[in-house]
Design a protein around this motif. Structure first.
Motif, mmCIF file in Angstrom:
data_model
loop_
_atom_site.group_PDB
_atom_site.id
_atom_site.type_symbol
_atom_site.label_atom_id
_atom_site.label_comp_id
_atom_site.label_asym_id
_atom_site.label_seq_id
_atom_site.Cartn_x
_atom_site.Cartn_y
_atom_site.Cartn_z
ATOM 1 N N TYR A 156 6.938 3.262 -8.477
ATOM 2 C CA TYR A 156 7.079 2.574 -9.759
ATOM 3 C C TYR A 156 7.971 3.406 -10.668
ATOM 4 N N GLN A 372 8.706 -6.187 -16.374
ATOM 5 C CA GLN A 372 9.152 -5.792 -15.036
ATOM 6 C C GLN A 372 10.541 -6.348 -14.770
ATOM 7 N N ASP A 380 7.213 -4.308 -2.863
ATOM 8 C CA ASP A 380 6.002 -3.740 -3.451
ATOM 9 C C ASP A 380 6.362 -2.773 -4.578
ATOM 10 N N ALA A 382 8.346 -1.583 -8.071
ATOM 11 C CA ALA A 382 8.643 -2.286 -9.315
ATOM 12 C C ALA A 382 9.264 -1.325 -10.317
ATOM 13 N N ASP A 413 0.075 -4.395 -15.326
ATOM 14 C CA ASP A 413 0.854 -5.007 -14.258
ATOM 15 C C ASP A 413 0.902 -4.094 -13.034
ATOM 16 N N SER A 416 -2.496 -4.032 -11.325
ATOM 17 C CA SER A 416 -2.698 -5.282 -10.593
ATOM 18 C C SER A 416 -1.907 -5.294 -9.291
ATOM 19 N N ARG A 417 -0.678 -4.812 -9.332
ATOM 20 C CA ARG A 417 0.145 -4.763 -8.117
ATOM 21 C C ARG A 417 -0.481 -3.841 -7.076
ATOM 22 N N ARG A 418 -0.983 -2.705 -7.511
ATOM 23 C CA ARG A 418 -1.632 -1.772 -6.572
ATOM 24 C C ARG A 418 -2.862 -2.416 -5.931
ATOM 25 N N HIS A 420 -3.550 -5.631 -5.465
ATOM 26 C CA HIS A 420 -3.223 -6.702 -4.515
ATOM 27 C C HIS A 420 -2.523 -6.173 -3.274
ATOM 28 N N ALA A 421 -1.830 -5.028 -3.402
ATOM 29 C CA ALA A 421 -1.188 -4.445 -2.217
ATOM 30 C C ALA A 421 -2.232 -3.958 -1.229
#
Length: 431
Positions: A156, A372, A380, A382, A413, A416-418, A420-421
């Motif tokens: 990130y 973003q 994955d 960002a 954000d 959340s990305r982590r 869902h990954a």
């Protein structure tokens, strides 16, 4: 050469990324916060160093610090900084919502030193950032290269470098000793003898030009100072309780949700609330000061209004400005030893962001509601842009007014990305 791997790299240690660091320490899983790093080319954390004038105020309530609007009980609040510094009683006794600019700068430095999880590294100039890809060509992260040859890789990336100073084209290439942007005011003044009769011009009609015009009368008391502007005279910023509501974090939703044409209309309506104007109190003080000095026959200042700067040349004796009267078209010459620029910042994205966009082959640079960078490929990884999104998020995007909401949205954000990954290396992603 030194190489580091982190999960999150934030470029710039100004208010945006300091607020981001607080949000990481308070909202994000410990493994993310402890694997995040802020870097900056400066050796110290200083806010608005070029115009860190002793009497200048922040123009914003102390409650709009780096955290209070999100977490009023945070240990990183401005009130706690005052308490820790032994100045809370004195600040309360002042009875003022607007701290001095130097005090806000000290607060930012205090925050940087108070972080316990996020690392801060100073004196590291980032010269380029680019995509990092796996063997199949998939975007998996970012690589940042620094002036000393070292590199940092991250999944990130948060870019908050501030915008580049705007130097009028006719002054580009002239000596930096004679043509001084407001971002370099105090360092340049420190090199000048106070008692010489300099011929000085201040270019611009906004707050920074007005502050330099005011400061120069004390810093160079023997100088002949001309304040040069396009308008008929200095204008006050349009400010009221009603217009200030346009700087609520909630107003960002209205701007972002508008059509491109609608956003442009909003920007035009809000322009005079933040640009091309001066705080009314400062204007009153400037006028009163000129009046009193005029009574005593000691006024060494002049206002050159309704002119366009159409040319400039550097001579052995200084700089000759060519000014076109906007009413008659007549060209006059103004010879100056020093020219100070209150001309703001360039509207385009900083070179660091443009370089990254070129490597990604992006047709345009735009961001989501959560800041973003919009990519043309799935990933994955960002990248987030902070304080650079006035086109999509409104005039307040670069100001302290929305910094808490903006950085909290970015951290949420990322978390959340982590989550869902679902990668095993992010053990606490769901926290």
């Amino acid at each position: 050469m030194k190489h580091q791997d982190v999960e999150l790299l934030a470029i710039g240690v100004g208010p945006s990324n300091l607020a981001l660091a607080i949000a990481l320490e308070e909202l994000a899983p410990d493994d993310l916060a402890r694997n995040s790093m802020l870097i900056d080319r400066a050796d110290t954390v200083v806010w608005q160093q070029g115009l860190l004038l002793p009497w200048a105020t922040s123009q914003i309530s102390f409650l709009k610090d780096l955290v209070t609007l999100r977490n009023p009980s945070s240990e990183f609040s401005f009130v706690n900084f005052l308490h820790a510094s032994g100045r809370l009683d004195h600040f309360i006794n002042m009875g003022n919502l607007w701290p001095y600019r130097s005090e806000i700068s000290d607060y930012f430095a205090w925050v940087a030193n108070s972080l316990s999880k996020v690392k801060v590294e100073l004196g590291r100039e980032c010269v380029a950032v680019g995509p990092r890809r796996d063997a199949a060509g998939k975007l998996v992260g970012w690589s940042a290269r620094f002036a000393d040859g070292s590199t940092v890789s991250s999944r990130y990336l948060v870019i908050a470098p501030g915008r580049d100073p705007h130097i009028p084209e006719v002054l580009a290439g002239l000596s930096a000793d004679r043509v001084i942007h407001g971002t370099r005011y105090t360092p340049r003044l420190a090199t000048l003898p106070r008692d010489l009769p300099y011929r000085v011009a201040v270019i611009g009609g906004g707050q920074s030009a007005a502050e330099m015009f005011c400061a120069l009368q004390d810093d160079l008391p023997e100088a002949d100072i001309a304040w040069v502007m396009r308008s008929l005279g200095p204008n006050a910023l349009q400010s009221s309780k009603f217009t200030n509501e346009m700087y609520y974090p909630s107003f960002v939703d209205k701007v972002y949700g508008a059509s491109p044409a609608g956003r442009e209309e909003i920007r035009r309506e809000m322009h005079r609330t933040n640009y091309s104007g001066v705080e009314p109190d400062l204007l009153q003080n400037l006028y009163s000061d000129r009046y009193v000095k005029g009574l005593a026959g000691q006024d060494r200042t002049s206002l050159v209004t309704m002119v366009d700067l159409v040319g400039a040349e550097e001579t052995e004796d200084g700089v000759v400005l060519q000014l076109a009267d906007r009413a008659t078209g007549e060209i006059t010459r103004l010879e100056r030893d020093l020219v100070f620029l209150g001309t703001g910042f360039r509207g385009e994205m900083p070179a660091l962001v443009r370089g990254l966009a070129d490597e990604l082959k992006l047709s345009e640079i735009t961001v989501t509601r959560r800041y973003q960078l919009v990519l043309d490929e799935p990933s994955d990884a960002a990248c987030y842009l902070q304080g650079l999104n006035e086109d999509t998020h409104g005039v307040g995007d670069s100001l302290l007014s929305v910094v808490v909401d903006r950085t909290a949205a970015t951290v949420q954000d990322i978390v959340s990305r982590r989550h869902h990954a679902g990668r095993t290396e992010f053990a606490d992603a769901g926290a």
